[in-house]
Scaffold this motif. Structure first.
Motif, short mmCIF file in Angstrom:
data_model
loop_
_atom_site.label_atom_id
_atom_site.label_comp_id
_atom_site.label_asym_id
_atom_site.label_seq_id
_atom_site.Cartn_x
_atom_site.Cartn_y
_atom_site.Cartn_z
N ALA B 77 0.74 -1.06 -0.08
CA ALA B 77 0.11 0.04 -0.12
C ALA B 77 0.82 1.33 0.13
O ALA B 77 0.45 2.31 -0.51
N CYS B 80 2.23 1.76 -3.80
CA CYS B 80 1.22 2.25 -4.31
C CYS B 80 0.81 3.59 -3.86
O CYS B 80 0.59 4.64 -4.53
N GLY B 81 0.34 3.62 -2.67
CA GLY B 81 -0.62 4.66 -2.09
C GLY B 81 0.33 5.76 -1.68
O GLY B 81 -0.15 7.02 -1.39
N TYR B 82 1.69 5.79 -1.44
CA TYR B 82 2.52 6.83 -0.96
C TYR B 82 3.07 7.30 -2.14
O TYR B 82 3.06 8.54 -2.22
N THR B 162 -5.86 1.84 -2.47
CA THR B 162 -4.88 3.06 -2.99
C THR B 162 -5.97 3.79 -3.68
O THR B 162 -6.13 5.21 -3.60
N TRP B 163 -6.81 3.43 -4.37
CA TRP B 163 -7.97 4.12 -5.28
C TRP B 163 -8.54 4.89 -4.38
O TRP B 163 -9.09 5.89 -4.66
N MET B 166 -6.49 7.77 -2.75
CA MET B 166 -5.51 8.54 -3.17
C MET B 166 -6.05 9.94 -3.44
O MET B 166 -5.03 11.09 -3.08
N GLN B 218 -0.10 6.81 6.87
CA GLN B 218 -0.36 5.86 6.07
C GLN B 218 0.03 4.45 6.61
O GLN B 218 -0.69 3.74 6.29
N THR B 222 -3.03 2.01 6.98
CA THR B 222 -3.08 0.69 6.27
C THR B 222 -2.73 -0.56 7.20
O THR B 222 -3.32 -1.63 6.84
#
Lengths: 443, 288
Positions: B77, B80-82, B162-163, B166, B218, B222
C-alpha cells in the motif's frame, strides 16, 4: 477499540426500559418488550405483527407489548453488549448454537413453572425441548427446527434436460447434474459453495456429517475431519471445480454472495435448509416456482439448526407470564400469529416451504402442515422429497468451538476451490494440526 | 492568571474537545487495555486471567498469517498509495490548464462511501463479466483470478485501498507543493536544472516534513486494514487476506472472545505506537 466501543456504548445506554409491573386495583399492569418485529422495509409483515400485538393486548388486558425491530433478531455482534447493557428484551430469540452459552451465563430465566402456558408444549419435539434443559430446569421454548438438504433450481434442471421431479440422490448424480447445468453456457454454475468468513467451514461440516463423518472425536479433544469422509468432501468439490468446471470461476465467499447467485437464477444446486428458498425469494428476487429442495444426498446425518425464545432473567413473574403467553399466542397457535397461513398468503408471502419441523408429526405438527398445504402460495410438491428424507435422517449438532473450527476449515475449502493443484491430503493435514493446537489451547 | 483569563474562551473550546477525546477515544483505549487481561462475556463479572488472552491470540492458527499479510499489505500500500499520489500531485502542480477539473476527478473517489467503493471493485474484479478481465481480454492479455487466488488477492485489496484514499493524499501533497516559493524553482531553472533535478533538490527537501508525516499516517492507517478483507474476501482464499484487524473482529464477533480480541488490539496498538513515536521525534527534530 471496535470491541470496547460497542460494549461501552451498550453499557452507557444500558439503563434502557427496566422491567416493571405494578398492581392497580387488583389487575396487574405489566409491560413487556418483545424481539423480532419485522422491519419497516417489510410493511405487510410489520402490519401483521402489529395486528397480532393489538389482538394479544386486547385478549390480555393490563399487558402492554412493546416491540423491537432489530434485524436480524439475533445479531452476534450486538448480543453480548445488549445483554451486558440491560437492553435485552423481555422475550428474545437465541439460535441453537448459542443455547448453551446463554443458559450457562444465567441470561435466561428458568421457565419450568411457566411451560404449561404454551398450550401445545407436549407436542414440541422432545429432542428440541431437551436442548433447552439444564439440571432439570427449562430455559426456552423451541421455535424453529430444520435440517440440511439440497436446494436446487428446477427451472435450470429443465433447461439442462434434467428431470426436476427426480433430483439427485447421490453425490455422483449431483456431479453429473452440475456438469449439465454448467454446460448451459457462460455464467451458469452447476453447484455453488461457500469459501470464507467461516461459512466455508460451516458447509464443510454439513457435508462431512452427511457422509457420516465428524469434525471432532467423541470426547471433543481432537480433530476428526482428516478422514475418508473429509477427503471425499474436498475431493468431490475439487473435481467439480477443476475437472468438470461446473462450479464457476468465482469464489462465493459468504452467505450473501451465494444467496445472490442463487437469486440470479444461474446456480443449479447448493446445500441448504428450506429457509434458503424463503430468503432467495424474499430477499434476492428469486422466482418462487423455480426452486425446490430435496433430501441431503446419501445422508447419514444432517447438521441441524434452529432457534428458541427465552425470557429475560430480570423479568418479574408477571412479565414472565405475559412473555410466555405472547410466545404461545404469536408462535405456537395453529392458525394464529406466524401460523396464520391464510393471512400470509393474502399479503403475498411464500407460504408452503417446509421450513419448520419443531412440532414434528405430533397432532399440532400435522395440523400446521395441513393448514400450510391448504394455504400454500407455491408448489408444495417441490419440497416433498425433502420432507420425506428429513424425517429419516438423524439430526447432528454443531461441533464444540464451532466458529474457531469453521475459520480453520475455511482455508481447506477455499484451497480446493481456488487452486487446481491443491492437495486435499495436505490441506486436511494442515487444518488438523491447527485444529488440534486450538483444541489443546482451549483445554 | 491573567493569561488564563484572557484565553478563557479558547480553554472552553479545548475542554469540549478534550471531553470528546476522553469519552470516545481514551476511555475505550483504557477499557481495551483492561479487557485484554480479563476473561469476559460482557455480562458476568470479568475474571482476571493475566496474559492468557495474549497467549491464546498468539496461539491462534491465523495469528502469524494475519501479521504477515498486514505487513505485506502495508508495504504494498505504501509503494502504491504513497508514491502514486505524490507523482499525481507533482503533475497536477505543473499543469496550467484544467487543473481544477483534474483535482475534482482525483478527489472524487474520496466522496464515495467506502462500502460503495468496495462493492464497485467487487464487480471490477469479477472473474467472468468483471471490468478488469474484460479490458485484459480486449487487449488479448491473459485474465486474472483477482480476489479468487491466494497469489493475487492481497494486491487486489491494495489496489482498492489505494484508489479509495488517493484523492486525500494527493490534495495534501498538492497543498504542500503550492507552499514552495516559486523563486526556488526559478533559481534552479536559471542554474539549468531539469525537472528531475528540480524535484530532487527543491521539491523533496521543501516537502520533507509533510512526506514524513504522510508516511507515518499511511503506515498507521494501512496496518489497520479491515473493510476490504471483510467485504471482499472474508479473509480468504486460504487466509491470504486475513489482516490483524480482521482477525480481531473474528475473535470478538465470531468467537465472542472479547478479551482475546482486546489482546490482539493491544499488540497492534503497540506496533503502531513505534511508528507514531518515530513520527513525533522526526517532526520535533525538523521543527527544532
Amino acid at each position: 477499540m471496535l470491541v470496547t466501543a460497542l460494549g461501552i456504548s451498550a453499557t452507557a445506554c444500558g439503563s434502557g426500559e427496566s422491567p416493571q409491573s405494578s398492581a392497580s386495583g387488583g389487575a396487574a399492569n405489566v409491560t413487556i418488550t418483545v424481539a423480532c418485529q419485522p422491519a419497516k422495509t417489510a410493511p405487510k409483515d410489520r402490519q401483521a405483527w402489529d395486528d397480532d400485538v393489538a389482538a394479544f393486548m386486547k385478549a390480555h388486558p393490563g399487558v402492554t407489548v412493546k416491540s423491537t425491530d432489530q434485524q436480524p433478531c439475533f445479531d452476534p455482534k450486538t448480543f453480548g453488549p445488549k445483554l451486558a447493557g440491560g437492553q435485552m428484551e423481555t422475550v428474545f430469540v437465541v439460535p441453537m448454537t448459542n443455547y448453551g452459552d446463554v443458559i450457562a451465563q444465567g441470561q435466561a430465566l428458568d421457565i419450568t413453572q411457566y411451560t404449561s402456558l404454551i398450550k401445545n408444549w407436549n407436542d414440541l419435539r422432545p429432542d428440541h425441548r431437551e436442548l433447552l434443559v439444564k439440571d432439570g430446569k427449562t430455559y426456552g421454548v423451541p421455535n424453529v427446527h430444520y435440517s440440511v438438504g439440497l436446494v436446487y433450481n428446477r427451472a435450470l434442471f429443465t433447461k439442462a434436460g434434467l428431470d426436476p421431479n427426480t433430483p439427485p440422490r447421490t453425490w455422483a448424480e449431483v456431479r453429473e447434474a452440475a456438469k449439465k447445468i454448467a454446460g448451459l453456457g457462460a455464467g451458469y454454475v452447476g453447484y455453488g459453495e461457500y469459501s470464507g468468513g467461516n461459512t466455508g467451514g460451516w458447509h464443510f461440516t454439513q457435508a462431512i456429517y452427511g457422509r457420516g463423518g465428524s469434525v471432532l472425536t467423541d470426547d471433543n479433544k481432537k480433530a476428526a475431519f482428516n478422514s475418508p469422509e473429509g477427503k471425499a468432501v474436498l475431493q468431490n468439490l475439487h473435481d467439480m471445480r477443476w475437472v468438470d468446471n461446473s462450479m464457476g470461476s468465482k469464489l462465493l465467499v459468504g452467505w450473501e454472495s451465494l444467496m445472490m447467485a442463487m437469486g440470479s437464477g444461474k446456480v443449479g444446486m447448493m446445500l441448504g435448509a428450506p429457509d434458503v428458498v424463503t430468503d432467495v425469494v424474499t430477499k434476492f428476487k428469486g422466482k418462487v416456482d423455480d426452486y425446490g429442495i430435496t433430501g441431503f444426498p446419501e445422508a447419514k446425518a444432517s447438521l441441524s439448526g434452529g432457534e428458541a425464545y427465552m425470557i429475560n432473567p430480570k423479568a418479574t413473574p408477571e412479565q414472565a407470564k405475559a412473555g410466555m403467553e405472547w410466545i404461545d399466542f404469536r408462535f405456537n397457535t395453529v392458525g394464529k400469529g406466524r401460523f396464520d397461513f391464510a393471512r400470509g398468503k393474502a399479503i403475498g408471502n411464500p407460504v408452503g416451504v417446509p421450513d419448520n419441523a419443531v412440532y414434528g408429526d405430533s397432532p399440532t405438527g400435522k395440523a400446521i402442515q395441513a393448514d400450510r398445504v391448504k394455504n400454500a402460495s407455491l408448489p408444495v410438491e417441490n419440497y416433498q422429497t425433502y420432507v420425506d428424507s428429513a424425517a429419516t435422517v438423524p439430526p447432528k449438532a454443531e461441533p464444540l468451538h464451532a466458529q474457531e473450527l469453521y475459520a480453520i476449515l475455511d482455508v481447506a475449502m477455499s484451497g480446493v476451490l481456488s487452486r487446481k493443484d491443491a492437495s486435499v491430503d495436505q490441506l486436511l493435514a494442515d487444518a488438523e494440526t491447527k485444529a488440534n493446537a486450538m483444541l489443546a489451547a482451549k483445554g | 492568571m491573567g493569561i488564563l483569563r484572557r484565553n478563557l474562551t479558547a480553554y472552553g473550546f479545548l475542554c469540549a474537545a478534550l471531553f470528546c477525546f476522553a469519552v470516545f477515544a481514551w476511555y475505550p483505549m483504557v477499557r481495551e487495555f483492561v479487557l485484554s487481561f480479563q476473561k469476559t462475556d460482557l455480562i458476568n463479572p470479568p475474571e482476571w486471567v493475566g496474559l492468557d488472552n495474549f497467549k491464546a491470540a498468539v496461539a491462534d492458527p491465523a495469528f502469524g498469517e494475519a501479521w504477515l499479510n498486514t505487513v505485506e499489505f502495508t508495504v504494498l500500500a505504501l509503494l502504491c498509495g504513497y508514491a502514486v499520489p505524490f507523482v499525481v500531485a507533482l503533475v497536477l502542480n505543473e499543469l496550467r490548464h484544467a487543473r481544477a477539473y483534474l483535482r475534482f476527478v482525483v478527489y472524487l473517489p474520496v466522496m464515495l462511501p467506502p462500502i460503495v467503493a468496495v462493492l464497485l471493485f467487487r464487480w471490477f474484479y469479477d472473474p467472468g463479466p468483471g471490468l478488469f478481465n474484460q479490458v485484459l481480454d480486449f487487449f488479448h492479455l491473459p485474465t486474472l483470478a483477482w480476489l479468487d487466488s491466494s497469489s493475487t488477492a492481497l494486491i487486489s485489496l491494495v489496489l482498492v485501498s489505494t484508489w479509495m484514499n488517493m484523492g486525500s493524499a494527493t490534495l495534501i501533497y498538492l497543498a504542500a507543493l503550492q507552499n514552495i516559493p516559486p523563486e526556488l524553482y526559478e533559481a534552479a531553472e536559471l542554474d539549468g536544472a531539469g525537472i528531475l533535478k528540480r524535484v530532487r533538490h527543491v521539491t523533496i527537501p521543501q516537502t520533507k516534513l509533510i512526506l514524513l508525516l504522510m508516511l507515518m499516517l499511511q503506515i498507521v492507517a494501512t496496518m489497520q486494514v479491515f473493510i476490504e478483507p471483510y467485504m471482499l474476501t472474508g479473509g480468504g482464499p486460504e487466509n491470504a487476506t486475513v489482516s490483524v484487524a480482521y482477525l480481531m473482529y473474528q475473535f470478538a464477533f465470531s468467537q465472542m472472545n472479547y478479551g482475546q480480541a482486546g489482546a490482539l488490539g493491544m499488540m497492534l496498538m503497540l506496533a503502531l505506537l513505534v511508528f507514531a513515536a518515530f513520527q513525533l521525534r522526526t517532526t520535533r527534530e525538523d521543527q527544532a
